[in-house]
Design an enzyme around this catalytic site. Structure first.
Site, PDB file in Angstrom:
ATOM      1  N   LYS A  53      36.429  42.070  47.659  1.00 56.23           N
ATOM      2  CA  LYS A  53      36.545  40.561  47.653  1.00 56.23           C
ATOM      3  C   LYS A  53      36.770  39.906  48.578  1.00 56.23           C
ATOM      4  O   LYS A  53      36.734  38.710  48.837  1.00 56.23           O
ATOM      5  CB  LYS A  53      37.847  40.434  46.718  1.00 56.23           C
ATOM      6  CG  LYS A  53      38.256  41.239  45.306  1.00 56.23           C
ATOM      7  CD  LYS A  53      37.365  40.737  44.434  1.00 56.23           C
ATOM      8  CE  LYS A  53      37.578  40.957  42.805  1.00 56.23           C
ATOM      9  NZ  LYS A  53      37.395  42.460  42.524  1.00 56.23           N
TER      10      LYS A  53
HETATM   11  C1  LIG Z   1      36.698  43.007  41.345  1.00 56.68           C
HETATM   12  C2  LIG Z   1      36.669  44.302  41.311  1.00 56.68           C
HETATM   13  C3  LIG Z   1      35.630  45.003  40.717  1.00 56.68           C
HETATM   14  C4  LIG Z   1      34.802  44.286  39.616  1.00 56.68           C
HETATM   15  O1  LIG Z   1      34.035  43.227  40.272  1.00 56.68           O
HETATM   16  P1  LIG Z   1      33.546  41.814  39.412  1.00 56.68           P
HETATM   17  O2  LIG Z   1      32.754  41.096  40.298  1.00 56.68           O
HETATM   18  O3  LIG Z   1      34.598  41.353  38.694  1.00 56.68           O
HETATM   19  O4  LIG Z   1      32.515  42.693  38.289  1.00 56.68           O
HETATM   20  C5  LIG Z   1      35.204  46.251  41.068  1.00 56.68           C
HETATM   21  N1  LIG Z   1      35.970  47.130  41.739  1.00 56.68           N
HETATM   22  C6  LIG Z   1      37.026  46.568  42.417  1.00 56.68           C
HETATM   23  C7  LIG Z   1      37.640  47.462  43.538  1.00 56.68           C
HETATM   24  C8  LIG Z   1      37.414  45.280  42.375  1.00 56.68           C
HETATM   25  O5  LIG Z   1      38.384  44.744  43.173  1.00 56.68           O
END
Ligand SMILES: *Cc1c(COP(=O)(O)O)cnc(C)c1O
Length: 498
Positions: free
Chosen positions: A113
């Site tokens: 993120k």
């Molecule tokens: C948010 C997240 C996901 C999922 O990603 P999306 O874009 O919501 O599909 C997968 N793995 C981790 C560690 C995340 O923080």
């Protein structure tokens, strides 16, 4: 380049408006009117640039109302070794022959993120200036664990903004909870909610589109925006690392320019994999997009049957950031696949809101299965995958990434496809220490959270991220916990709007 709402194609705004608003007033998501192209020559040239400059090159195709100077201001501030532990920003590590881990977790909060949330505050404040916004921006976040912390870190003490994060009380890892509840900054707030991530996301979406709340906000000189992947400003930075990693692999001779690759993404809200789809539509040579889910496998079923049905049990798993039954960004994908059929999108998503279910046409289903392969695995398989790749390749991965590795193995066994493959590695193993350690050692550990971190450091060759080590001595600042029905009143109270 203009952006349209998935639920009303007559709404047409520039990127700065799409980013400041976060979500369209009709409840739709903003999408670019057309998808810009990238040529193989351009991709080749990216190979010689820094990550920040690669990002700037791609943003210029999407954020056409930003000047070059504004784009570079954003990229230079976000993608530097001030914020990331590695020069490459998005590190590539070969797991075994032809299979590469794209490590997207070397940022300040140790999850992918950060790739978007380190830059979103710059996009947002630059956009606000461009449109002469005279309101304070309130960032309201629903998190399954990682977005919340990454958004807090990105927006802390950013002038003209305030941020409030809701997380499901029992739906995040101990490290994630600690990361959020100890957050520093004068403009930040964090609150637990008794419900799961979908309740959290629904609550936030409802507040965004509540006209009474909106009126009160306007009266007080405030406006909402979103740091969730419903905001285009979250999505566009994620396109960059797929193109960038391809450029790096071509530059180092691991692949030849023009070779197709597969991309595997551990998926929740469908944001990350949608970014890979955009990269493909731009011209990046991608063969299959492999969508990996945990036991909350609503997406696997959707890709297989064309029926999206959230009426099912919700499971709390060891990959909590993927414990989601409503994947918001699917709306953008379906808008593209239906040729921008806003009436059709309205029908499906009204049906989803009212009945929890919709079914796409055979034509759409066919495109879905050509572009995507969907698979899932349960916690036991996740843990044995962590164990196996540690034993075989001395590589330590987190639970979400392990889901992707397992689903990729299943894909290979099912299809015999040996195309070179990039697996999106979405979090540091240290964020999910208990599950990772249990998987490697084959038994439950009686160590505390920080002892487990130290133990993983001993077993793996990954240094403990400073940001996680520090948490041990930080004081918990945020203790509020509310019922899901109280989210609106909590928000009104927080911002003095009662
Ligand atoms: C948010 C997240 C996901 C999922 O990603 P999306 O874009 O919501 O599909 C997968 N793995 C981790 C560690 C995340 O923080």
């Amino acid at each position: 380049m203009f952006y349209k709402s998935t639920r009303d194609s007559s709404i047409k705004v520039e990127s700065s408006v799409a980013i400041t608003q976060g979500i369209s007033a009709d409840g739709g998501l903003f999408v670019p009117e057309t998808i810009p192209e990238i040529t193989l020559d351009e991709i080749k040239n990216l190979g010689n640039l820094s990550y920040a400059d690669r990002a700037a090159f791609i943003f210029k195709k999407y954020l056409t109302d930003f000047t070059d100077a504004e784009i570079h201001y954003c990229t230079d501030n976000a993608y530097s070794t001030k914020n990331f532990e590695t020069e490459s920003i998005a590190e590539i590590s070969q797991l075994f022959d032809g299979t590469y881990m794209l490590e997207l977790w070397h940022g300040p909060t140790c999850a992918f993120k950060d790739m978007a949330l380190q830059i979103l505050p710059y996009f947002l404040t630059t956009s606000a200036k461009k449109i002469n916004l005279d309101k304070k921006i309130i960032i309201l976040v629903a998190t399954s664990g990682d977005t919340g912390k990454a958004a807090l870190e990105g927006f802390k003490d950013v002038e003209g903004t305030q941020i409030l994060v809701f997380y499901p009380e029992d739906g995040v890892s101990p490290m994630q909870k600690r990361q959020m509840t100890t957050q520093s900054g004068e403009n930040v707030g964090v609150c637990a909610m008794k419900g799961n991530f979908d309740d959290c996301q629904n609550g936030v979406k409802a507040i965004f589109t509540d006209s009474q709340v909106k009126e009160k906000m306007e009266g007080a000189g405030l406006m909402f925006s979103s740091a969730n992947s419903i905001n285009w400003g979250r999505l566009v930075p994620q396109i960059v690392y797929y193109i960038s990693s391809y450029a790096s692999l071509a530059e180092s001779g691991e692949i030849s320019l023009g070779d197709k690759i597969n991309v595997v993404v551990p998926t929740g809200n469908f944001g990350n994999i949608l970014a890979a789809y955009y990269a493909k539509k731009m011209g990046l040579p991608i063969n299959k997009l492999i969508c990996a889910s945990n036991i909350n496998k609503v997406l696997t079923d959707f890709i297989e049957t064309g029926v999206y049905d959230r009426n099912r049990d919700f499971y709390a798993t060891c990959s909590p950031s993927m414990d989601i039954l409503i994947s918001s960004n699917l709306e953008r994908l379906l808008y593209i696949i239906t040729g921008h059929d806003d009436a059709q999108i309205r029908e499906w998503f009204t049906s989803l809101a009212e009945t929890g279910r919709y079914e796409v046409s055979d034509a759409v289903k066919k495109v879905l299965s050509e572009e995507f392969y969907g698979g899932y695995c349960d916690d036991e398989q996740t843990k044995s995958t962590i164990h196996d790749i540690y034993a075989k390749y001395s590589y330590t991965c987190d639970t979400h990434t392990a889901v992707a590795v397992k689903v990729y193995e299943d894909y290979k066994n099912a299809t015999g496809d040996t195309t070179k493959t990039i697996i999106a590695s979405t979090a540091s193993p240290y964020k999910f220490s208990a599950s990772v350690l249990e998987s490697i050692e084959g038994r439950n550990s009686d160590l505390d959270e920080y002892e487990m971190v130290d133990k993983i450091a001993e077993l793996s060759d990954i240094p403990v991220p400073a940001a996680l080590a520090e948490l041990k001595d930080k004081e918990r600042r945020f203790k509020d916990s509310i019922e899901k029905s109280d989210m609106t009143s909590y928000v009104l109270k927080e911002f003095g709007l009662n």
